[in-house]
Design an enzyme around this catalytic site. Structure first.
Site, PDB file in Angstrom:
ATOM      1  N   MET A 154      18.126   8.317  10.767  1.00 22.50           N
ATOM      2  CA  MET A 154      18.587   8.956   9.522  1.00 22.50           C
ATOM      3  C   MET A 154      19.224   7.911   8.608  1.00 22.50           C
ATOM      4  SD  MET A 154      18.568  11.971   8.237  1.00 22.50           S
ATOM      5  CE  MET A 154      19.435  13.480   7.797  1.00 22.50           C
ATOM      6  N   GLY A 155      18.441   6.888   8.264  1.00 21.75           N
ATOM      7  CA  GLY A 155      18.898   5.917   7.259  1.00 21.75           C
ATOM      8  C   GLY A 155      18.508   6.436   5.894  1.00 21.75           C
ATOM      9  N   ILE A 157      15.657   6.212   4.258  1.00 25.69           N
ATOM     10  CA  ILE A 157      14.349   6.882   4.169  1.00 25.69           C
ATOM     11  C   ILE A 157      14.401   8.224   4.897  1.00 25.69           C
ATOM     12  CG2 ILE A 157      11.874   6.693   4.692  1.00 25.69           C
ATOM     13  CD1 ILE A 157      12.252   3.598   4.539  1.00 25.69           C
ATOM     14  N   THR A 233       5.867   6.288   9.797  1.00 26.56           N
ATOM     15  CA  THR A 233       5.794   5.427   8.608  1.00 26.56           C
ATOM     16  C   THR A 233       6.726   4.228   8.761  1.00 26.56           C
ATOM     17  OG1 THR A 233       7.480   6.801   7.541  1.00 26.56           O
ATOM     18  CG2 THR A 233       5.181   7.252   6.970  1.00 26.56           C
ATOM     19  N   ARG A 235       7.156   1.326  11.811  1.00 22.42           N
ATOM     20  CA  ARG A 235       6.395   0.152  12.253  1.00 22.42           C
ATOM     21  C   ARG A 235       5.506   0.553  13.423  1.00 22.42           C
ATOM     22  NH1 ARG A 235       7.347  -1.746   8.018  1.00 22.42           N
ATOM     23  NH2 ARG A 235       8.454  -3.682   7.540  1.00 22.42           N
ATOM     24  N   GLU A 264      -2.454  -4.501  12.428  1.00 21.29           N
ATOM     25  CA  GLU A 264      -2.770  -4.136  11.043  1.00 21.29           C
ATOM     26  C   GLU A 264      -3.567  -5.277  10.435  1.00 21.29           C
ATOM     27  OE1 GLU A 264       0.786  -3.079   8.913  1.00 21.29           O
ATOM     28  OE2 GLU A 264       1.229  -1.435  10.271  1.00 21.29           O
ATOM     29  N   HIS A 283      -0.875   1.247   5.791  1.00 16.12           N
ATOM     30  CA  HIS A 283       0.488   0.735   5.537  1.00 16.12           C
ATOM     31  C   HIS A 283       0.777   0.705   4.028  1.00 16.12           C
ATOM     32  CE1 HIS A 283       3.904  -2.036   7.140  1.00 16.12           C
ATOM     33  NE2 HIS A 283       4.303  -1.351   6.090  1.00 16.12           N
ATOM     34  N   ALA A 285       3.123   3.164   2.487  1.00 13.18           N
ATOM     35  CA  ALA A 285       4.167   4.142   2.141  1.00 13.18           C
ATOM     36  C   ALA A 285       4.938   3.743   0.882  1.00 13.18           C
ATOM     37  CB  ALA A 285       5.114   4.356   3.317  1.00 13.18           C
TER      38      ALA A 285
HETATM   39  C1  DGY Z   1       8.780  -2.139   4.191  1.00 16.65           C
HETATM   40  O1  DGY Z   1       9.411  -2.149   3.143  1.00 16.65           O
HETATM   41  O2  DGY Z   1       9.315  -2.390   5.266  1.00 16.65           O
HETATM   42  C2  DGY Z   1       7.325  -1.823   4.093  1.00 16.65           C
HETATM   43  O3  DGY Z   1       6.845  -1.338   5.297  1.00 16.65           O
HETATM   44  C3  DGY Z   1       6.541  -3.030   3.642  1.00 16.65           C
HETATM   45  O4  DGY Z   1       6.666  -4.033   4.592  1.00 16.65           O
END
Ligand code: DGY
Length: 329
Positions: A154-155, A157, A233, A235, A264, A283, A285
């Protein structure tokens, strides 16, 4: 005159600010990212590195760059940079926090909605000319409203994801190392196991660390509801992809949507790409024009501050290198 290497093409506006600073700026314009060997050769006399996820900036790269003072990562995640090696050498490491949280959560929620309402597979069926007569029991999807979303991490994002879920009348749970003061209408759950057991959708937003590598594997998939959908979304290595494939094939979980994979790009013959219940994005997002521009400008700000001998505004290791920072020597 300081020298800066930018390891991928960038927006003309960002290149202009870099060049206007008076620094010598080298931008890697090739279609492909530099290989590790290319990177090592290109950093010999640089003061600042504007890096991307495709660069493994390890001790070897840092040792090939004796003047390197600052590494400005284009992105919030900086797991591609060997932070302990940077700390030892007094190299400032920076990232682009906050600026991409909303775009990333938008994409994570779009993946959730796509899996739930089958915009991932039904349009292809229509294009194949297989749309049959109206069938009350055909093409059934899964609701989003009143279902439970489990947010892991819960950061910034994760919080944006919680806000979006609230707008869809979802019941939101979250699991985080520490309980948050501000919870965005979500309910704290004190273990990964409990959140997996209770959620209809699980969305991963925790950073990649040694502890979170393969955090989602066979045991975790078996705890999830058979109807559950996983969204990743963060890693690729947070999810054990072999275990995910097994879980999707055996029906331990109903579906997965991944913005990130290992490796990737994922090879076209990867088994996950054969599954209708797995949606994979390349990748992207944070990849909206507006957000990527802001990330580029933030990276420029970071790298220019560092080569000028100032603390970059978004330095992640200022405390660790305070006594031996190269930008101050
Ligand atoms: C992030 O900001 O970490 C994105 O995944 C791009 O690397």
């Amino acid at each position: 005159m300081p020298k800066i290497l930018v390891t991928r093409r960038t927006f003309p506006e960002a290149a202009e600010v870099l060049r206007a600073s008076g620094a010598e700026v080298v931008i890697w314009e090739d279609a492909d990212a530099p290989s590790h060997e290319d990177l090592i050769a290109a950093v010999a006399d640089i003061d600042g590195l504007y890096a991307h996820i495709t660069n493994q900036v390890n001790a070897e790269v840092m040792d090939a760059a004796p003047n390197l003072k600052v590494i400005a990562e284009f992105g919030v995640g900086y797991d591609n940079i060997e932070i302990a090696a940077a700390n030892e050498r007094g190299i400032a490491v920076c990232n682009t926090p906050g600026i991409l949280s909303e775009s990333t959560a938008d994409e994570a929620f779009a993946l959730l909605a796509s899996m739930a309402r089958r915009t991932n597979d039904l349009p292809a069926m229509v294009k194949r000319g297989e749309w049959g007569d109206f069938d009350p029991l055909g093409y059934l999807a899964t609701d989003i409203h009143h279902k439970t979303l489990g947010i892991v991490g819960m950061g910034s994002i994760g919080s944006e994801m919680a806000k979006r879920a609230a707008g869809f009348n979802m019941n939101v749970l979250y699991y985080n190392r520490n309980r948050r003061d501000e919870e965005f209408g979500a309910t704290y759950v004190d273990s990964l196991e409990k959140i997996l057991e209770r959620s209809d959708y699980v969305s991963l937003h925790n950073p990649l660390t040694p502890e979170t590598t393969n955090m989602m594997s066979t045991d975790q998939f078996k705890l999830m509801k058979k109807s559950a959908i996983l969204i990743n979304t963060t890693r690729g290595p947070v999810v054990d992809q072999d275990a995910l494939y097994e879980a999707l094939v055996s029906g331990d979980i109903a579906g997965a949507a991944l913005d990130v994979t290992v490796p990737e790009p994922i090879p076209a013959d990867h088994p996950l790409l054969t599954l209708d219940n797995c949606l994979i994005m390349p990748h992207v997002a944070s990849a909206t024009g507006d957000t990527r521009m802001k990330m580029a400008m933030m990276s420029v700000e970071n790298v220019l501050a560092g080569v000028a001998g100032d603390w970059p505004p978004y330095c992640v290791n200022q405390t660790e290198i305070a006594g031996n920072a190269r930008i101050k020597s």
